[in-house]
Design a protein around this motif. Structure first.
Motif, PDB file in Angstrom:
ATOM      1  N   GLU A 120      32.905  68.179  59.298  1.00  0.00           N
ATOM      2  CA  GLU A 120      31.714  68.201  58.817  1.00  0.00           C
ATOM      3  C   GLU A 120      31.296  67.188  57.646  1.00  0.00           C
ATOM      4  OE1 GLU A 120      32.880  72.145  60.762  1.00  0.00           O
ATOM      5  OE2 GLU A 120      33.596  70.771  59.226  1.00  0.00           O
ATOM      6  N   THR A 121      32.293  66.679  57.174  1.00  0.00           N
ATOM      7  CA  THR A 121      32.078  65.740  56.253  1.00  0.00           C
ATOM      8  C   THR A 121      31.846  64.196  56.643  1.00  0.00           C
ATOM      9  OG1 THR A 121      34.606  65.150  55.892  1.00  0.00           O
ATOM     10  CG2 THR A 121      33.620  66.899  54.618  1.00  0.00           C
ATOM     11  N   VAL A 122      31.983  63.943  58.008  1.00  0.00           N
ATOM     12  CA  VAL A 122      32.027  62.728  58.569  1.00  0.00           C
ATOM     13  C   VAL A 122      30.564  62.567  59.149  1.00  0.00           C
ATOM     14  CG1 VAL A 122      32.864  61.099  60.611  1.00  0.00           C
ATOM     15  CG2 VAL A 122      34.450  63.062  59.413  1.00  0.00           C
ATOM     16  N   PRO A 123      29.750  61.593  58.587  1.00  0.00           N
ATOM     17  CA  PRO A 123      28.506  61.287  59.218  1.00  0.00           C
ATOM     18  C   PRO A 123      28.118  61.365  60.614  1.00  0.00           C
ATOM     19  CG  PRO A 123      28.875  59.934  57.357  1.00  0.00           C
ATOM     20  CD  PRO A 123      30.079  60.595  57.766  1.00  0.00           C
ATOM     21  N   SER A 124      29.383  60.709  61.452  1.00  0.00           N
ATOM     22  CA  SER A 124      29.144  60.704  63.007  1.00  0.00           C
ATOM     23  C   SER A 124      29.140  61.817  63.727  1.00  0.00           C
ATOM     24  CB  SER A 124      30.198  59.592  63.391  1.00  0.00           C
ATOM     25  OG  SER A 124      30.290  59.546  64.749  1.00  0.00           O
ATOM     26  N   TYR A 125      29.977  62.732  62.919  1.00  0.00           N
ATOM     27  CA  TYR A 125      30.121  63.976  63.607  1.00  0.00           C
ATOM     28  C   TYR A 125      28.839  64.966  63.555  1.00  0.00           C
ATOM     29  CZ  TYR A 125      31.749  68.934  64.094  1.00  0.00           C
ATOM     30  OH  TYR A 125      31.732  70.211  64.435  1.00  0.00           O
ATOM     31  N   SER A 126      28.296  64.864  62.243  1.00  0.00           N
ATOM     32  CA  SER A 126      27.075  65.391  61.822  1.00  0.00           C
ATOM     33  C   SER A 126      25.770  64.718  63.040  1.00  0.00           C
ATOM     34  CB  SER A 126      26.521  65.297  60.506  1.00  0.00           C
ATOM     35  OG  SER A 126      27.566  65.732  59.734  1.00  0.00           O
ATOM     36  N   ALA A 127      25.724  63.608  62.964  1.00  0.00           N
ATOM     37  CA  ALA A 127      24.886  62.965  64.044  1.00  0.00           C
ATOM     38  C   ALA A 127      25.023  63.382  65.231  1.00  0.00           C
ATOM     39  CB  ALA A 127      24.751  61.517  63.894  1.00  0.00           C
ATOM     40  N   HIS A 128      26.189  63.354  65.969  1.00  0.00           N
ATOM     41  CA  HIS A 128      26.294  63.928  67.201  1.00  0.00           C
ATOM     42  C   HIS A 128      26.327  65.458  67.488  1.00  0.00           C
ATOM     43  CE1 HIS A 128      28.691  60.156  67.583  1.00  0.00           C
ATOM     44  NE2 HIS A 128      28.289  60.192  68.858  1.00  0.00           N
ATOM     45  N   THR A 129      26.490  66.050  66.393  1.00  0.00           N
ATOM     46  CA  THR A 129      26.193  67.648  66.562  1.00  0.00           C
ATOM     47  C   THR A 129      24.671  67.883  66.780  1.00  0.00           C
ATOM     48  OG1 THR A 129      28.046  68.104  65.164  1.00  0.00           O
ATOM     49  CG2 THR A 129      26.479  69.822  65.315  1.00  0.00           C
ATOM     50  N   VAL A 130      23.852  67.350  65.729  1.00  0.00           N
ATOM     51  CA  VAL A 130      22.665  67.547  65.766  1.00  0.00           C
ATOM     52  C   VAL A 130      21.737  66.862  67.035  1.00  0.00           C
ATOM     53  CG1 VAL A 130      20.310  66.719  64.389  1.00  0.00           C
ATOM     54  CG2 VAL A 130      22.310  67.360  63.291  1.00  0.00           C
ATOM     55  N   PHE A 131      22.477  65.798  67.426  1.00  0.00           N
ATOM     56  CA  PHE A 131      21.895  65.207  68.734  1.00  0.00           C
ATOM     57  C   PHE A 131      22.008  66.218  69.806  1.00  0.00           C
ATOM     58  CE2 PHE A 131      21.558  62.456  72.543  1.00  0.00           C
ATOM     59  CZ  PHE A 131      20.490  61.753  72.224  1.00  0.00           C
ATOM     60  N   LYS A 132      23.215  66.826  69.926  1.00  0.00           N
ATOM     61  CA  LYS A 132      23.253  67.756  71.002  1.00  0.00           C
ATOM     62  C   LYS A 132      22.248  68.910  70.936  1.00  0.00           C
ATOM     63  CE  LYS A 132      28.408  67.382  71.588  1.00  0.00           C
ATOM     64  NZ  LYS A 132      29.799  67.760  71.395  1.00  0.00           N
TER      65      LYS A 132
ATOM     66  N   TYR B 218      22.177  62.327  54.665  1.00  0.00           N
ATOM     67  CA  TYR B 218      22.245  63.614  54.383  1.00  0.00           C
ATOM     68  C   TYR B 218      23.561  64.061  54.153  1.00  0.00           C
ATOM     69  CZ  TYR B 218      21.973  68.674  54.030  1.00  0.00           C
ATOM     70  OH  TYR B 218      22.148  69.970  53.643  1.00  0.00           O
ATOM     71  N   THR B 219      24.592  63.884  55.198  1.00  0.00           N
ATOM     72  CA  THR B 219      25.857  64.122  55.216  1.00  0.00           C
ATOM     73  C   THR B 219      26.683  63.443  54.127  1.00  0.00           C
ATOM     74  OG1 THR B 219      25.772  64.559  57.711  1.00  0.00           O
ATOM     75  CG2 THR B 219      28.147  64.360  56.378  1.00  0.00           C
ATOM     76  N   VAL B 220      26.322  62.293  53.978  1.00  0.00           N
ATOM     77  CA  VAL B 220      27.146  61.528  52.909  1.00  0.00           C
ATOM     78  C   VAL B 220      26.653  61.813  51.289  1.00  0.00           C
ATOM     79  CG1 VAL B 220      27.386  59.188  51.781  1.00  0.00           C
ATOM     80  CG2 VAL B 220      27.319  59.510  53.958  1.00  0.00           C
ATOM     81  N   ASP B 221      25.298  62.320  50.993  1.00  0.00           N
ATOM     82  CA  ASP B 221      24.628  62.595  50.076  1.00  0.00           C
ATOM     83  C   ASP B 221      24.900  63.974  49.545  1.00  0.00           C
ATOM     84  OD1 ASP B 221      23.949  59.849  49.787  1.00  0.00           O
ATOM     85  OD2 ASP B 221      21.896  60.066  50.432  1.00  0.00           O
ATOM     86  N   GLU B 222      25.014  64.863  50.567  1.00  0.00           N
ATOM     87  CA  GLU B 222      24.772  66.254  50.088  1.00  0.00           C
ATOM     88  C   GLU B 222      25.892  67.069  50.537  1.00  0.00           C
ATOM     89  OE1 GLU B 222      22.250  67.386  48.533  1.00  0.00           O
ATOM     90  OE2 GLU B 222      21.047  65.498  48.485  1.00  0.00           O
ATOM     91  N   VAL B 223      26.534  66.836  51.755  1.00  0.00           N
ATOM     92  CA  VAL B 223      27.621  67.448  52.348  1.00  0.00           C
ATOM     93  C   VAL B 223      28.956  67.258  51.926  1.00  0.00           C
ATOM     94  CG1 VAL B 223      28.494  68.437  54.592  1.00  0.00           C
ATOM     95  CG2 VAL B 223      26.196  67.841  54.450  1.00  0.00           C
ATOM     96  N   THR B 224      29.037  65.828  52.103  1.00  0.00           N
ATOM     97  CA  THR B 224      30.722  65.523  51.488  1.00  0.00           C
ATOM     98  C   THR B 224      30.936  65.919  50.230  1.00  0.00           C
ATOM     99  OG1 THR B 224      30.195  63.735  53.374  1.00  0.00           O
ATOM    100  CG2 THR B 224      31.878  63.371  51.626  1.00  0.00           C
TER     101      THR B 224
END
Length: 307
Positions: A79-91, A59-65
């Protein structure tokens, strides 16, 4: 020692021996099975989490970036980094009691952020994923400073060209990102390369505790059922075997002292009942023999009966 025990006690000891052997062998097999089941359950949860993280990355790659790419050229936006988004949601997911013991990490061989650098075990996993016949995931136990962990790992592979806009060369990367992290790390990635591994971990004690609780509950149920079985067997044995045998023994004692009219009472048609019939026939035979002896004695000269 055993010869001095009654039938009920002998049956109880025999059943206890069978139970102890059975519970020992069954407990070992059941413990392994429950450990495997607990691991499978945690693996299923971990894989679901991993799929969720991959969905967030996509979603980050397709929509946010694409929406904030122009702003990221001026200022680096995590917020444009997929890894950052994944870690944020996981928290956010970790706030749930069902997932509070889980941890998530994306370990990369050549990361932009040094904190994502793969350690020795993680680097070995990446090497295994690069092999031609490698499976799509690994799960095992590992040691960590906080204790033993059970982990599930999957490869991170560059499958979209959009990822290379930040990681192919420093010239293509956003200037703000290069200024923040430098030109040495996180570059040289190529399409379809496996550059790292996703790892979801949970303390091994969680696996063992879950299995131990299930084992104790199961063994408790088995013990309760077995205790009820012993009580029922002893009740049945006392009522249908021990009591009839005691009555037969008392009757046999009376017959042996001369009371040939004492009768063996039959309570059932089973083996004990057949034994009762045999004793009654023996009593009748003994009674008839005694009567014949008495008649023969009376017929002898000098007997009490006249000819």
């Amino acid at each position: 020692m055993l010869s001095k025990l009654n039938l009920g006690q002998k049956f109880t000891l025999m059943l206890l021996g069978v139970f102890m052997v059975g519970i020992l062998m069954g407990g070992i097999a059941l413990s392994r099975l429950l450990n495997y089941t607990a691991q499978a359950e945690l693996t299923s949860k971990a894989l679901m989490l991993m799929e969720t993280m991959n969905a967030v990355r996509q979603y980050t790659v397709d929509e946010v970036t694409p929406e904030i790419s122009e702003r990221s050229e001026v200022q680096f936006l995590p917020e444009t980094v997929p890894s950052y988004s994944a870690h944020t949601v996981f928290k956010v997911l970790q706030s749930s009691p069902d997932y509070q013991d889980f941890s998530y990490r994306e370990a990369v061989l050549n990361p932009t952020n040094p904190k994502d650098k793969a350690d020795q075990l993680e680097a070995s996993l990446v090497s295994k994923f690069k092999e031609a016949d490698s499976p799509e995931e690994f799960h095992d136990f590992r040691n960590s400073p906080g204790g033993k962990l059970y982990y599930i790992a999957r490869p991170i592979q560059i499958k979209q060209e959009a990822c290379l806009s930040c990681h192919s060369t420093p010239e293509r990367a956003p200037k703000s990102m290069v200024d923040l992290y430098g030109r040495q790390n996180g570059f040289g990635w190529k399409l379809n390369d496996i550059i790292g591994t996703q790892i979801i971990s949970v303390p091994a004690q969680t696996v063992f505790t879950k299995a131990r609780k299930s084992l104790l509950i199961t063994l408790g149920v088995f013990t309760g059922v077995f205790a009820i079985a012993i009580l029922l067997v002893n009740y049945w044995l006392k009522r249908y075997v021990v009591r009839p045998l005691n009555r037969m023994a008392a009757t046999a004692e009376a017959v042996s002292t001369g009371d040939t009219k004492a009768e063996f009472t039959k309570w059932s048609d089973d083996e004990v009942g057949k034994l009762t019939d045999s004793f009654n026939r023996m009593r009748l035979s003994l009674q008839m023999a005694m009567q014949r002896l008495e008649r023969n004695r009376n017929r002898r000269p000098g007997g009490s009966q006249s000819g």
